[in-house]
Motif scaffolding. Structure first.
Motif, PDB file in Angstrom:
ATOM      1  N   ASP A  48      45.561  31.667  19.049  1.00 20.26           N
ATOM      2  CA  ASP A  48      46.328  32.901  19.267  1.00 20.26           C
ATOM      3  C   ASP A  48      45.513  33.855  20.134  1.00 20.26           C
ATOM      4  OD1 ASP A  48      47.655  35.346  19.130  1.00 20.26           O
ATOM      5  OD2 ASP A  48      48.199  35.079  17.013  1.00 20.26           O
ATOM      6  N   PRO A  49      46.056  34.276  21.295  1.00 17.52           N
ATOM      7  CA  PRO A  49      45.299  35.199  22.162  1.00 17.52           C
ATOM      8  C   PRO A  49      44.897  36.483  21.464  1.00 17.52           C
ATOM      9  CG  PRO A  49      47.171  34.279  23.332  1.00 17.52           C
ATOM     10  CD  PRO A  49      47.324  33.862  21.898  1.00 17.52           C
ATOM     11  N   GLY A  50      45.669  36.866  20.431  1.00 18.79           N
ATOM     12  CA  GLY A  50      45.305  38.063  19.683  1.00 18.79           C
ATOM     13  C   GLY A  50      44.026  37.886  18.893  1.00 18.79           C
ATOM     14  N   GLU A  51      43.681  36.651  18.575  1.00 19.88           N
ATOM     15  CA  GLU A  51      42.445  36.372  17.845  1.00 19.88           C
ATOM     16  C   GLU A  51      41.304  35.987  18.780  1.00 19.88           C
ATOM     17  OE1 GLU A  51      42.782  34.054  14.142  1.00 19.88           O
ATOM     18  OE2 GLU A  51      44.914  33.869  14.626  1.00 19.88           O
ATOM     19  N   THR A  52      41.622  35.286  19.854  1.00 15.02           N
ATOM     20  CA  THR A  52      40.566  34.847  20.766  1.00 15.02           C
ATOM     21  C   THR A  52      40.086  35.965  21.686  1.00 15.02           C
ATOM     22  OG1 THR A  52      42.110  34.142  22.503  1.00 15.02           O
ATOM     23  CG2 THR A  52      41.555  32.528  20.797  1.00 15.02           C
ATOM     24  N   GLY A  53      40.959  36.963  21.919  1.00 11.61           N
ATOM     25  CA  GLY A  53      40.620  38.020  22.873  1.00 11.61           C
ATOM     26  C   GLY A  53      40.714  37.573  24.313  1.00 11.61           C
ATOM     27  N   LEU A  54      41.345  36.410  24.552  1.00 12.27           N
ATOM     28  CA  LEU A  54      41.412  35.860  25.901  1.00 12.27           C
ATOM     29  C   LEU A  54      42.770  36.067  26.559  1.00 12.27           C
ATOM     30  CD1 LEU A  54      39.580  32.462  25.235  1.00 12.27           C
ATOM     31  CD2 LEU A  54      38.606  34.556  26.208  1.00 12.27           C
ATOM     32  N   GLY A  55      43.689  36.746  25.854  1.00 14.97           N
ATOM     33  CA  GLY A  55      45.040  36.880  26.388  1.00 14.97           C
ATOM     34  C   GLY A  55      45.115  37.660  27.678  1.00 14.97           C
ATOM     35  N   ALA A  56      44.277  38.685  27.801  1.00 19.32           N
ATOM     36  CA  ALA A  56      44.314  39.525  28.991  1.00 19.32           C
ATOM     37  C   ALA A  56      43.211  39.160  29.987  1.00 19.32           C
ATOM     38  CB  ALA A  56      44.182  40.998  28.595  1.00 19.32           C
ATOM     39  N   LEU A  57      42.615  37.993  29.803  1.00 16.97           N
ATOM     40  CA  LEU A  57      41.511  37.598  30.680  1.00 16.97           C
ATOM     41  C   LEU A  57      41.992  37.404  32.108  1.00 16.97           C
ATOM     42  CD1 LEU A  57      38.513  36.627  30.797  1.00 16.97           C
ATOM     43  CD2 LEU A  57      39.393  34.303  30.506  1.00 16.97           C
ATOM     44  N   ARG A  58      41.273  37.993  33.046  1.00 17.37           N
ATOM     45  CA  ARG A  58      41.596  37.828  34.459  1.00 17.37           C
ATOM     46  C   ARG A  58      40.714  36.739  35.044  1.00 17.37           C
ATOM     47  NH1 ARG A  58      41.719  43.534  37.471  1.00 17.37           N
ATOM     48  NH2 ARG A  58      42.544  42.125  39.081  1.00 17.37           N
ATOM     49  N   LEU A  59      41.308  35.929  35.883  1.00 17.23           N
ATOM     50  CA  LEU A  59      40.535  34.853  36.503  1.00 17.23           C
ATOM     51  C   LEU A  59      39.496  35.430  37.457  1.00 17.23           C
ATOM     52  CD1 LEU A  59      43.378  32.319  37.338  1.00 17.23           C
ATOM     53  CD2 LEU A  59      41.593  32.049  35.617  1.00 17.23           C
ATOM     54  N   PRO A  60      38.336  34.783  37.550  1.00 16.15           N
ATOM     55  CA  PRO A  60      37.340  35.222  38.530  1.00 16.15           C
ATOM     56  C   PRO A  60      37.926  35.173  39.949  1.00 16.15           C
ATOM     57  CG  PRO A  60      36.400  33.628  37.002  1.00 16.15           C
ATOM     58  CD  PRO A  60      37.875  33.629  36.763  1.00 16.15           C
ATOM     59  N   ALA A  61      37.383  35.983  40.825  1.00 24.16           N
ATOM     60  CA  ALA A  61      37.876  36.049  42.203  1.00 24.16           C
ATOM     61  C   ALA A  61      37.823  34.671  42.862  1.00 24.16           C
ATOM     62  CB  ALA A  61      37.036  37.043  43.003  1.00 24.16           C
ATOM     63  N   GLY A  62      38.920  34.309  43.497  1.00 24.12           N
ATOM     64  CA  GLY A  62      38.980  33.046  44.222  1.00 24.12           C
ATOM     65  C   GLY A  62      39.193  31.824  43.356  1.00 24.12           C
ATOM     66  N   VAL A  63      39.422  32.013  42.032  1.00 23.83           N
ATOM     67  CA  VAL A  63      39.552  30.886  41.098  1.00 23.83           C
ATOM     68  C   VAL A  63      40.996  30.764  40.612  1.00 23.83           C
ATOM     69  CG1 VAL A  63      38.864  29.963  38.852  1.00 23.83           C
ATOM     70  CG2 VAL A  63      37.162  31.024  40.347  1.00 23.83           C
ATOM     71  N   THR A  64      41.506  29.550  40.596  1.00 23.56           N
ATOM     72  CA  THR A  64      42.773  29.230  39.963  1.00 23.56           C
ATOM     73  C   THR A  64      42.537  28.066  39.003  1.00 23.56           C
ATOM     74  OG1 THR A  64      43.368  27.715  41.758  1.00 23.56           O
ATOM     75  CG2 THR A  64      44.156  29.982  41.926  1.00 23.56           C
ATOM     76  N   VAL A  65      43.437  27.902  38.043  1.00 23.24           N
ATOM     77  CA  VAL A  65      43.347  26.788  37.098  1.00 23.24           C
ATOM     78  C   VAL A  65      44.590  25.927  37.239  1.00 23.24           C
ATOM     79  CG1 VAL A  65      43.223  26.096  34.678  1.00 23.24           C
ATOM     80  CG2 VAL A  65      41.914  28.072  35.468  1.00 23.24           C
ATOM     81  N   LEU A  66      44.371  24.664  37.536  1.00 24.92           N
ATOM     82  CA  LEU A  66      45.461  23.697  37.626  1.00 24.92           C
ATOM     83  C   LEU A  66      45.707  23.120  36.241  1.00 24.92           C
ATOM     84  CD1 LEU A  66      44.477  21.684  40.843  1.00 24.92           C
ATOM     85  CD2 LEU A  66      46.116  23.573  40.656  1.00 24.92           C
ATOM     86  N   PRO A  67      46.920  23.244  35.701  1.00 22.25           N
ATOM     87  CA  PRO A  67      47.198  22.653  34.391  1.00 22.25           C
ATOM     88  C   PRO A  67      47.035  21.142  34.414  1.00 22.25           C
ATOM     89  CG  PRO A  67      48.918  24.217  35.023  1.00 22.25           C
ATOM     90  CD  PRO A  67      48.077  23.985  36.245  1.00 22.25           C
ATOM     91  N   ALA A  68      46.887  20.561  33.238  1.00 23.25           N
ATOM     92  CA  ALA A  68      46.752  19.111  33.123  1.00 23.25           C
ATOM     93  C   ALA A  68      47.911  18.417  33.820  1.00 23.25           C
ATOM     94  CB  ALA A  68      46.706  18.713  31.651  1.00 23.25           C
TER      95      ALA A  68
END
Length: 254
Positions: free
Chosen positions: A97-117
């Motif tokens: 749950d992003p509310g527990e991980t604290g990662l929900g509002a995480l912004r990607l580093p500049a120039g980085v994208t994540v390709l899903p599986a």
């Protein structure tokens, strides 16, 4: 207990018999990376020692075994046989749950994208896989890796893009995460970033992506194993709300 008789009943199993009763068993398993892991289930020391002596005579070294981090009695038994601690693993449970991980509002580093599986191209993914393995071999070494993380194969083999989410930085594949959807709780089997791209938040972005995908799939938690000597990895999962639930020691006789 009367005389304990040891019989090798198969190529991978030994039995201890006393008074016509089975009083212990031993077995050996071969991991994909070539490591041999042995285990012994016996209540009496005499049965344990006899099974161990037979297995150590029959099997080539090195040999490995696993014991719980708090199981001093088992560790002492194996140490008497010449085994020594080779590595330690910590086990963690992570919320999704992003509310527990604290990662929900995480912004990607500049120039980085994540390709899903499933969206990565196999050729650059295989190149990244090869580069990461070469870094492991040149630095911490394969002895620090879980048995499921195989050494660099002699011949290039396909890498299944459906198993990996990939971090892309300025067009290059620089990191990956693999989640194993085991039935009871998803397992984060591997998270790695190339050395030249670490300390830029890419590992955190990959972890956020993996946990977010699990949360959307209805999974409320995942588990992971971290080498106890890998301080940055421990800090990463703990910063996402991971709870340490235990650990084990891998002992080896060389």
């Amino acid at each position: 207990m009367n005389t304990v008789m040891i019989t090798r009943v198969t190529q991978t199993e030994w039995q201890a018999v006393a008074d016509d009763r089975i009083v212990g068993r031993g077995d050996v398993s071969h991991r994909p990376d070539g490591r041999r892991f042995i285990s012994i289930d016996a209540w009496q020391d005499a049965a344990f020692d006899r099974i161990a002596a037979a297995m150590l005579t029959d099997l080539p070294e090195p040999l490995h075994t696993l014991v719980g981090e708090a199981d001093d009695e088992s560790r002492n038994r194996w140490e008497r046989l010449g085994f020594a601690v080779g590595r330690r693993e910590s086990e963690y449970v992570l919320p999704t749950d992003p509310g527990e991980t604290g990662l929900g509002a995480l912004r990607l580093p500049a120039g980085v994208t994540v390709l899903p599986a499933g969206e990565a191209d196999e050729s650059p993914l295989r190149a990244l896989d090869r580069a990461l393995r070469e870094e492991i071999e040149a630095t911490v070494g394969w002895r620090t890796m879980p048995a499921e993380v195989l050494p660099q194969p002699a011949v290039p083999v396909p890498v299944d893009p459906s198993k990996y989410a990939v971090a892309v930085r300025d067009g290059a594949y620089v990191g990956l995460v693999r989640v194993a959807p085991v039935p009871r709780r998803a397992r984060i089997g591997l998270l790695a970033v190339e050395a030249g791209h670490r300390r830029h938040g890419i590992g955190r972005a990959l972890l956020a992506h993996a946990l977010g995908e699990l949360h959307r799939a209805g999974r409320d938690s995942a588990w992971a194993e971290v080498d106890a000597s890998n301080t940055p990895a421990s800090a990463l999962v703990e910063s996402a709300g991971a709870r340490r639930t235990g650990g084990y020691q891998e002992l080896v006789r060389r």
